[in-house]
Design a protein around this motif. Sequence first.
Motif: not given
Length: 683
Positions: A89-91, A93
């Motif tokens: 999910s960080e990628d 975002r």
Amino acid sequence: MKFYKLISQCGIQSGPLKDCNMSSRPIRITTAEQTIFNVGSHNPRKNSTVLDLVSGCHDQTSNSDADHPLSKPWEAGQLPKVHLPAKTSEDRRGKMSSLFVSLLRIPLLLLLLYGFVCSLDILSSAFQLAGGKVAGDIFQDNAILSNPVAGLMVGILVTVLVQSSSTSTSIIVSLVSSGLLEVKSAVPIIMGSNIGTSVTNTIVALMQAGERNEFKRAFAGATIHDCFNWLSVLVLLPVEVASGLMSYLARVTVSSFQLHSGGEAPELLKTITEPFTKLIIQLDKSVITGIALGDESMRNHSLVKVWCKSSIFESSVNVTAAAAQNCSTELDCGKDSDLIWITQNISSQINTEKCRHLFVDSSLSDLAVGLILLASSLMVLCTCLLLIVKVLNSILKGQVAKVIEGVINTDFPYPFGWLSGYLAMLMGAGMTFIIQSSSVFTSAMTPLIGIGVISLNRAYPLTLGSNIGTTTTAILAALASPREKLPAACQIALCHFYFNIFGILLWYPFPFTRLPIRMASALGERTAKYRWFAVLYLLVCFLLLPCLVFGISLAGWQAMVGVGAPFAALTIFILLVNLMQSHSPTHLPKTLRSWDFLPQWMHSLKPLDKLITKTTALCCSPARLNDPDVVVVTPDTTNLKPESKKQAEQWYDNPALSLPEEISSEPRVFRLRGLERCNSTPL
């Protein structure tokens, strides 16, 4: 930016090097582009990075087995399995945030362009406040303006002072329509205003002096307009003085049409910028025109506009007349014994609404207000331009730069390649016609030339088209003039149009006639070597030389011939010798094969550069290139294999294009001091 990869090994693979003791001194790598790498520390300068040249010198042997595995699966015929990391999910975002930032740059760029154009408008107002009345005084002496050389210099000086060719043109139209100046005498002034209006984008180019290569391209793109105007004047001014060609064509064109005064042409750019600029300053330009026409009462008026709306009231007044007055000719009259009274209508103008800007109630003089606006507008102009360059560099990179370069700079396929320049000319004319300002168009194009998006060869026809666009705007403005000024205004606008048309026919159709490109490239190279040369160029071409020639012209044509003829002969001799030195030096005497027999200050700028460097040494400390710890890395261009000379020019014009496919695959070897005791592989 150049990236260097260091492959270093201390000792052999099976074990460490016992005496691998590096010096603790930092090693700097300085390229020819002034890119400095500090080893072991972070340098906040632009184009700098951190290279760790000695981090592997103290690695332990315990990690050697992990770094160099003995068994290699591909040697046994097995391919290693590649495990791709799952997207988190960080990628996602991070991608969304980068996309949002990229989209945010476009409105930011438009906002910066708006501030840039508004600052140019306020800069013009500041120059008019500081030198507008002086410009009116220069136009007042009509006997001087009849001298074509003096008229040319007056056009340059006035346009530089007011930073607006439209203002100087409107003054000329008023002088011609009032009968104080003939159209033939006004043509040299129009030529001078065409030269003076190009000073704006040259000032804009100075804002890119921070990076040498960008400054070289930006200054060349800005001065190509100056070179075209000066060369056109050198050819067309004698032709106009001898034959009156342009004034005759303008008179015939006006007489062949039944012209009627119409409405004013729409001004798209002013519609967008005036809501903001009117909050800063508003000017009463009729003061400058009045001073030029000889109205002495205008000298006490301020250029700062105070009242924006006024009303005209008419009142009837009884006036006593002499007994011999014929009463039948008056509108209303009567007799009272021996006296006759007459009723007359008197109109008076009453101011009803004040303007709303910062200096409406200011007690400062016009010069003080002009200097304040000049400093603030230059500051805003510089800030907006620097931010525009940064935003454009972040947007126009990689494949985007290649696509834009392909669209703007690529010619049509053979045999229609010659049409590309004329299409660019039409594009420049159309854009200038839309925004109705050649100064804004060329000034906005200057940073694009600096970062390499627009090549110099493509900027030349765009600039010529901008000249045509601004003349069509002047023709539309002339058609909106009052009936009594309509013929004079149209003739002046058509003279401006014919001047640019003849200039294009002289300096564009054939490649060998495009001297402005070569001259601008030479000026860019000189400015990149000596950055102070740009300021010297501005002072000489737009201030000192016009003032000197104007002063000599006041002494009469005898003084002009006595000074101008030897100077012209010397200039032609120097140009011919330089041409022969570069093409056939064997036909020259040994003494003239180079200028080394002259003192150095007569053929080189190095003595002046040393003097300027010494005077500025307190505020600018030069890089210590003689430091023994500095290794100067010069880019090697011997292995470049361009397909053609045109492609090599594209590398210069567009640094955003990557050239890895054109560089030889052989590694470049650089010897770094301080690694002699660490048996490292050469970089």
